[in-house]
Design an enzyme around this catalytic site. Structure first.
Site, PDB file in Angstrom:
ATOM      1  N   LYS A  35       7.854   1.437 -24.676  1.00 34.64           N
ATOM      2  CA  LYS A  35       7.346   2.289 -23.587  1.00 34.64           C
ATOM      3  C   LYS A  35       7.500   3.757 -23.953  1.00 34.64           C
ATOM      4  O   LYS A  35       6.595   4.559 -23.759  1.00 34.64           O
ATOM      5  CB  LYS A  35       8.178   2.025 -22.317  1.00 34.64           C
ATOM      6  CG  LYS A  35       7.432   1.366 -21.205  1.00 34.64           C
ATOM      7  CD  LYS A  35       8.302   1.364 -19.963  1.00 34.64           C
ATOM      8  CE  LYS A  35       7.741   0.452 -18.908  1.00 34.64           C
ATOM      9  NZ  LYS A  35       8.554   0.424 -17.715  1.00 34.64           N
ATOM     10  N   THR A 123      14.562   2.960  -3.673  1.00 34.74           N
ATOM     11  CA  THR A 123      14.891   2.574  -2.298  1.00 34.74           C
ATOM     12  C   THR A 123      16.224   1.827  -2.285  1.00 34.74           C
ATOM     13  O   THR A 123      16.365   0.802  -2.944  1.00 34.74           O
ATOM     14  CB  THR A 123      13.771   1.684  -1.730  1.00 34.74           C
ATOM     15  OG1 THR A 123      12.568   2.435  -1.806  1.00 34.74           O
ATOM     16  CG2 THR A 123      14.048   1.306  -0.292  1.00 34.74           C
ATOM     17  N   PHE A 155       7.532   7.948  -0.905  1.00 29.26           N
ATOM     18  CA  PHE A 155       6.648   7.244   0.027  1.00 29.26           C
ATOM     19  C   PHE A 155       5.298   6.980  -0.632  1.00 29.26           C
ATOM     20  O   PHE A 155       4.257   7.030   0.000  1.00 29.26           O
ATOM     21  CB  PHE A 155       6.459   8.082   1.303  1.00 29.26           C
ATOM     22  CG  PHE A 155       7.749   8.365   2.036  1.00 29.26           C
ATOM     23  CD1 PHE A 155       8.338   7.404   2.846  1.00 29.26           C
ATOM     24  CD2 PHE A 155       8.392   9.586   1.886  1.00 29.26           C
ATOM     25  CE1 PHE A 155       9.539   7.662   3.509  1.00 29.26           C
ATOM     26  CE2 PHE A 155       9.590   9.856   2.547  1.00 29.26           C
ATOM     27  CZ  PHE A 155      10.160   8.898   3.362  1.00 29.26           C
ATOM     28  N   LEU A 156       5.339   6.753  -1.950  1.00 25.15           N
ATOM     29  CA  LEU A 156       4.089   6.628  -2.708  1.00 25.15           C
ATOM     30  C   LEU A 156       3.444   5.265  -2.508  1.00 25.15           C
ATOM     31  O   LEU A 156       4.131   4.246  -2.523  1.00 25.15           O
ATOM     32  CB  LEU A 156       4.362   6.815  -4.201  1.00 25.15           C
ATOM     33  CG  LEU A 156       5.181   8.047  -4.583  1.00 25.15           C
ATOM     34  CD1 LEU A 156       5.489   8.029  -6.065  1.00 25.15           C
ATOM     35  CD2 LEU A 156       4.414   9.303  -4.201  1.00 25.15           C
ATOM     36  N   ASN A 211       9.005   2.007   6.235  1.00 26.86           N
ATOM     37  CA  ASN A 211       8.323   0.831   5.691  1.00 26.86           C
ATOM     38  C   ASN A 211       8.382  -0.352   6.659  1.00 26.86           C
ATOM     39  O   ASN A 211       7.412  -1.090   6.808  1.00 26.86           O
ATOM     40  CB  ASN A 211       8.923   0.429   4.340  1.00 26.86           C
ATOM     41  CG  ASN A 211       8.242   1.176   3.197  1.00 26.86           C
ATOM     42  OD1 ASN A 211       7.346   1.975   3.423  1.00 26.86           O
ATOM     43  ND2 ASN A 211       8.686   0.926   1.976  1.00 26.86           N
ATOM     44  N   ALA A 255      -6.133  -6.122  10.376  1.00 21.84           N
ATOM     45  CA  ALA A 255      -5.670  -7.519  10.341  1.00 21.84           C
ATOM     46  C   ALA A 255      -6.135  -8.153   9.034  1.00 21.84           C
ATOM     47  O   ALA A 255      -7.137  -7.737   8.450  1.00 21.84           O
ATOM     48  CB  ALA A 255      -6.245  -8.267  11.533  1.00 21.84           C
ATOM     49  N   CYS A 263       7.102  -3.427  -2.343  1.00 22.52           N
ATOM     50  CA  CYS A 263       7.949  -2.676  -1.405  1.00 22.52           C
ATOM     51  C   CYS A 263       8.181  -3.376  -0.073  1.00 22.52           C
ATOM     52  O   CYS A 263       9.322  -3.685   0.276  1.00 22.52           O
ATOM     53  CB  CYS A 263       7.348  -1.302  -1.155  1.00 22.52           C
ATOM     54  SG  CYS A 263       7.451  -0.254  -2.589  1.00 22.52           S
ATOM     55  N   LYS A 266      10.321  -6.688   0.105  1.00 21.36           N
ATOM     56  CA  LYS A 266      11.690  -6.428  -0.366  1.00 21.36           C
ATOM     57  C   LYS A 266      12.445  -5.505   0.610  1.00 21.36           C
ATOM     58  O   LYS A 266      13.596  -5.759   0.955  1.00 21.36           O
ATOM     59  CB  LYS A 266      11.584  -5.795  -1.761  1.00 21.36           C
ATOM     60  CG  LYS A 266      12.836  -5.159  -2.300  1.00 21.36           C
ATOM     61  CD  LYS A 266      12.632  -4.728  -3.733  1.00 21.36           C
ATOM     62  CE  LYS A 266      12.045  -3.342  -3.903  1.00 21.36           C
ATOM     63  NZ  LYS A 266      12.903  -2.201  -3.695  1.00 21.36           N
ATOM     64  N   LYS A 323      -3.308  -5.663  -3.241  1.00 23.09           N
ATOM     65  CA  LYS A 323      -4.258  -4.827  -2.512  1.00 23.09           C
ATOM     66  C   LYS A 323      -5.207  -4.242  -3.564  1.00 23.09           C
ATOM     67  O   LYS A 323      -4.979  -4.427  -4.772  1.00 23.09           O
ATOM     68  CB  LYS A 323      -3.546  -3.732  -1.719  1.00 23.09           C
ATOM     69  CG  LYS A 323      -2.803  -2.728  -2.592  1.00 23.09           C
ATOM     70  CD  LYS A 323      -2.280  -1.575  -1.756  1.00 23.09           C
ATOM     71  CE  LYS A 323      -1.848  -0.436  -2.651  1.00 23.09           C
ATOM     72  NZ  LYS A 323      -1.392   0.724  -1.944  1.00 23.09           N
TER      73      LYS A 323
HETATM   74  C1  UDX Z   1       4.015   0.926   0.587  1.00 21.44           C
HETATM   75  C2  UDX Z   1       4.183   2.165   1.474  1.00 21.44           C
HETATM   76  O1  UDX Z   1       2.920   2.480   2.088  1.00 21.44           O
HETATM   77  C3  UDX Z   1       4.696   3.342   0.674  1.00 21.44           C
HETATM   78  O2  UDX Z   1       4.933   4.443   1.533  1.00 21.44           O
HETATM   79  C4  UDX Z   1       6.010   2.922  -0.021  1.00 21.44           C
HETATM   80  O3  UDX Z   1       6.483   3.957  -0.837  1.00 21.44           O
HETATM   81  C5  UDX Z   1       5.803   1.662  -0.854  1.00 21.44           C
HETATM   82  O4  UDX Z   1       5.255   0.636  -0.032  1.00 21.44           O
HETATM   83  P1  UDX Z   1       2.237   0.013  -1.189  1.00 21.44           P
HETATM   84  O5  UDX Z   1       3.160  -1.147  -1.395  1.00 21.44           O
HETATM   85  O6  UDX Z   1       1.634   0.681  -2.377  1.00 21.44           O
HETATM   86  O7  UDX Z   1       3.008   1.195  -0.381  1.00 21.44           O
HETATM   87  O8  UDX Z   1       1.040  -0.510  -0.289  1.00 21.44           O
HETATM   88  P2  UDX Z   1       0.364  -0.163   1.103  1.00 21.44           P
HETATM   89  O9  UDX Z   1      -0.911   0.540   0.865  1.00 21.44           O
HETATM   90  O10 UDX Z   1       1.303   0.459   2.056  1.00 21.44           O
HETATM   91  O11 UDX Z   1       0.028  -1.643   1.600  1.00 21.44           O
HETATM   92  C6  UDX Z   1       1.054  -2.634   1.733  1.00 21.44           C
HETATM   93  C7  UDX Z   1       0.482  -3.981   2.064  1.00 21.44           C
HETATM   94  O12 UDX Z   1       0.008  -4.013   3.408  1.00 21.44           O
HETATM   95  C8  UDX Z   1      -0.715  -4.402   1.206  1.00 21.44           C
HETATM   96  O13 UDX Z   1      -0.591  -5.779   0.903  1.00 21.44           O
HETATM   97  C9  UDX Z   1      -1.918  -4.136   2.084  1.00 21.44           C
HETATM   98  O14 UDX Z   1      -3.022  -4.932   1.756  1.00 21.44           O
HETATM   99  C10 UDX Z   1      -1.329  -4.488   3.461  1.00 21.44           C
HETATM  100  N1  UDX Z   1      -1.998  -3.838   4.594  1.00 21.44           N
HETATM  101  C11 UDX Z   1      -1.971  -2.473   4.704  1.00 21.44           C
HETATM  102  C12 UDX Z   1      -2.599  -4.602   5.585  1.00 21.44           C
HETATM  103  O15 UDX Z   1      -2.609  -5.848   5.512  1.00 21.44           O
HETATM  104  N2  UDX Z   1      -3.150  -3.985   6.667  1.00 21.44           N
HETATM  105  C13 UDX Z   1      -3.151  -2.626   6.807  1.00 21.44           C
HETATM  106  O16 UDX Z   1      -3.681  -2.141   7.831  1.00 21.44           O
HETATM  107  C14 UDX Z   1      -2.535  -1.849   5.805  1.00 21.44           C
END
Ligand code: UDX
Length: 446
Positions: A35, A123, A155-156, A211, A255, A263, A266, A323
């Site tokens: 890496k 976290t 919060f990324l 979260n 939905a 994240c 966990k 996602k």
């Molecule tokens: C999340 C938090 O948003 C972020 O702030 C933190 O630092 C890490 O965890 P991430 O895991 O990248 O980020 O994904 P996010 O875009 O938040 O989506 C999380 C999950 O929720 C995904 O599986 C997404 O498909 C689902 N989701 C999101 C839904 O099912 N419905 C929604 O309305 C929004």
């Protein structure tokens, strides 16, 4: 400012590259030698929009350097961010061993005349900064303590991490002393957003609470979606109607098949564990988790009822990533769904624009994989049903009109409510979605 980062994983790499971009001088410790070499050559080890460009630019202007020599990074840095993994232990609590060993290492090299601020970005459960202070105290063995442990959660979101870093809603900084607060504040001096200066404990809770709250919104709307299906209502409009209320807001009310990723699952488990360990009733979070765990099963049951059984039926899975816009398959709903379909005897093939290799590594024999860009149509051809599992825009852009004739039966189950229902019905698909009884809705209109 001279800044060190421990860990060039997802959070560490994005943090380091973005801090270099705003003008800081970064050195990053990473134990994986391959890496280190790739990163020093400007090759990003994760997929994240915009990251490669920033990495290349900051390597060439000498603002970032990767190494496995932690002592030189400690020597170089005024502020050291810890971005190492905190994976869940079997009981749901966070495993802090990587954080602890980084802190031990820093304590070993730290000098009395050289203040170091250690900033935990990973976290971690509330109380971790305090625990680490104790650990440092034990390590110093009589030397004067010239270190402080601070908390600065990230919060990324995957897929927009660079833009999230550069345009934060807020920055949370948990410190004990005024000196640490000023130092950490100056790392983020150029950012024009709300900045919350608080204690490490409050900062640690903010991350888990945020979260957990977002996950609660998702499970809430998924619960409502099930009711919508039973009574012929439309969950998308229910969410829209709720979301205009400024106290609720429209975000995280889509939905679907449930949340996944590295994240939410966990962090919910860890927050629940912390609450319980303090003797508190955190049952709300247990329900959020259990609603989420039932999502895939409900999809399988609906599909089974619609197809009159799944044994021997060919099912195409569109989407393996948890996602869209990421190649990450950790805790992806696709894995749970595929296992349940396989148990029912379905014959499964799957595709995804980015994550086939990552998914195959975790589940080598589960399904037949079809490359998306070369063979998008082949991924669906011959199937009795196609299930859209990830909200990739690419699935919206498929030539659904043409694809239909290649299917054994034109059933599409859109678990993300992302396709245009009217178009699908015009194309004579049997179109199933989440939280809306499409057939019922069309009947009531005609
Ligand atoms: C999340 C938090 O948003 C972020 O702030 C933190 O630092 C890490 O965890 P991430 O895991 O990248 O980020 O994904 P996010 O875009 O938040 O989506 C999380 C999950 O929720 C995904 O599986 C997404 O498909 C689902 N989701 C999101 C839904 O099912 N419905 C929604 O309305 C929004």
């Amino acid at each position: 400012m001279r800044i060190g980062v421990f860990g060039a994983g997802y959070v560490g790499l994005v943090t380091a590259v973005c801090l270099a971009e705003i003008g800081h001088l970064l050195q990053v410790v990473e134990v994986d030698g391959d890496k280190v070499e790739k990163l020093n050559n400007g090759i990003s080890t994760i997929y994240e929009p915009g990251l490669t460009e920033l990495l290349e630019r900051n390597i060439s202007r000498g603002n970032i350097y990767f190494t496995n020599d932690s002592s030189s990074v400690i020597e170089h840095s005024e502020v050291i961010f810890l971005c190492v993994g905190t994976p869940p232990k079997p009981d749901g609590s966070a495993d802090l061993s990587q954080i602890e060993s980084a802190v031990r290492e820093i304590a070993r090299y730290a000098r009395e005349d050289d203040f170091k601020l250690i900033v935990v970005k990973s976290t971690v459960p509330v109380g971790t900064a305090k625990q680490l202070r104790e650990l440092v105290r034990n390590e110093m063995q009589g030397r004067r303590l010239n270190l402080e442990i601070a908390s600065n959660p990230e919060f990324l979101r995957e897929g927009s991490a660079v833009s999230d870093f550069m345009n934060p809603d807020r920055i949370v900084m948990g410190t004990v002393s005024a000196r640490a607060q000023a130092l950490l504040g100056s790392v983020y001096e150029s950012f024009d957003c709300p900045k919350i200066f608080t204690s490490p404990e409050t900062s640690e809770i903010i991350k888990y609470a945020a979260n957990s709250f977002l996950a609660t919104k998702i499970s809430f709307i998924n619960m409502v979606a099930d009711l919508c299906e039973e009574v012929g209502a439309d969950v998308s409009l229910v969410a829209e109607g709720m979301g205009y209320d400024k106290r609720i807001g429209p975000e995280f009310l889509r939905a679907g098949i449930g949340f996944g990723g590295s994240c939410f699952p966990k962090d919910l488990q860890a927050f629940l564990h912390v609450g319980k360990s303090k003797g508190l009733d955190f049952g709300l979070l247990e329900e959020v988790i259990s609603i989420n765990n039932r999502r895939s099963l409900r999809v399988v049951q609906k599909l089974k009822a619609h197809l009159n059984g799944l044994n021997g039926k060919k099912v195409s899975i569109l989407g393996l990533a948890f996602k869209s816009n990421t190649d990450d398959v950790r805790e992806s709903p696709a894995a749970k769904l595929i296992k349940l379909l396989a148990q029912e005897g379905a014959v499964i093939k799957a595709t995804d624009p980015l994550s086939i290799e990552n998914f195959r590594r975790m589940y080598p024999d589960l399904v037949e994989y079809v490359q998306f860009y070369e063979q998008a149509e082949a991924a669906v051809a011959g199937s009795h049903a196609a299930v859209v599992v990830t909200d990739w825009k690419e699935y919206k852009d498929l030539n659904w009109k043409q694809i239909k004739d290649s299917m054994a039966r034109p059933v599409v189950f859109d678990t993300r409510n992302m396709l245009n229902a009217d178009d699908m019905l015009d194309n004579n698909y049997e179109y199933l979605a989440i939280g809306k009884d499409i057939v019922h809705l069309t009947e009531s209109l005609t």
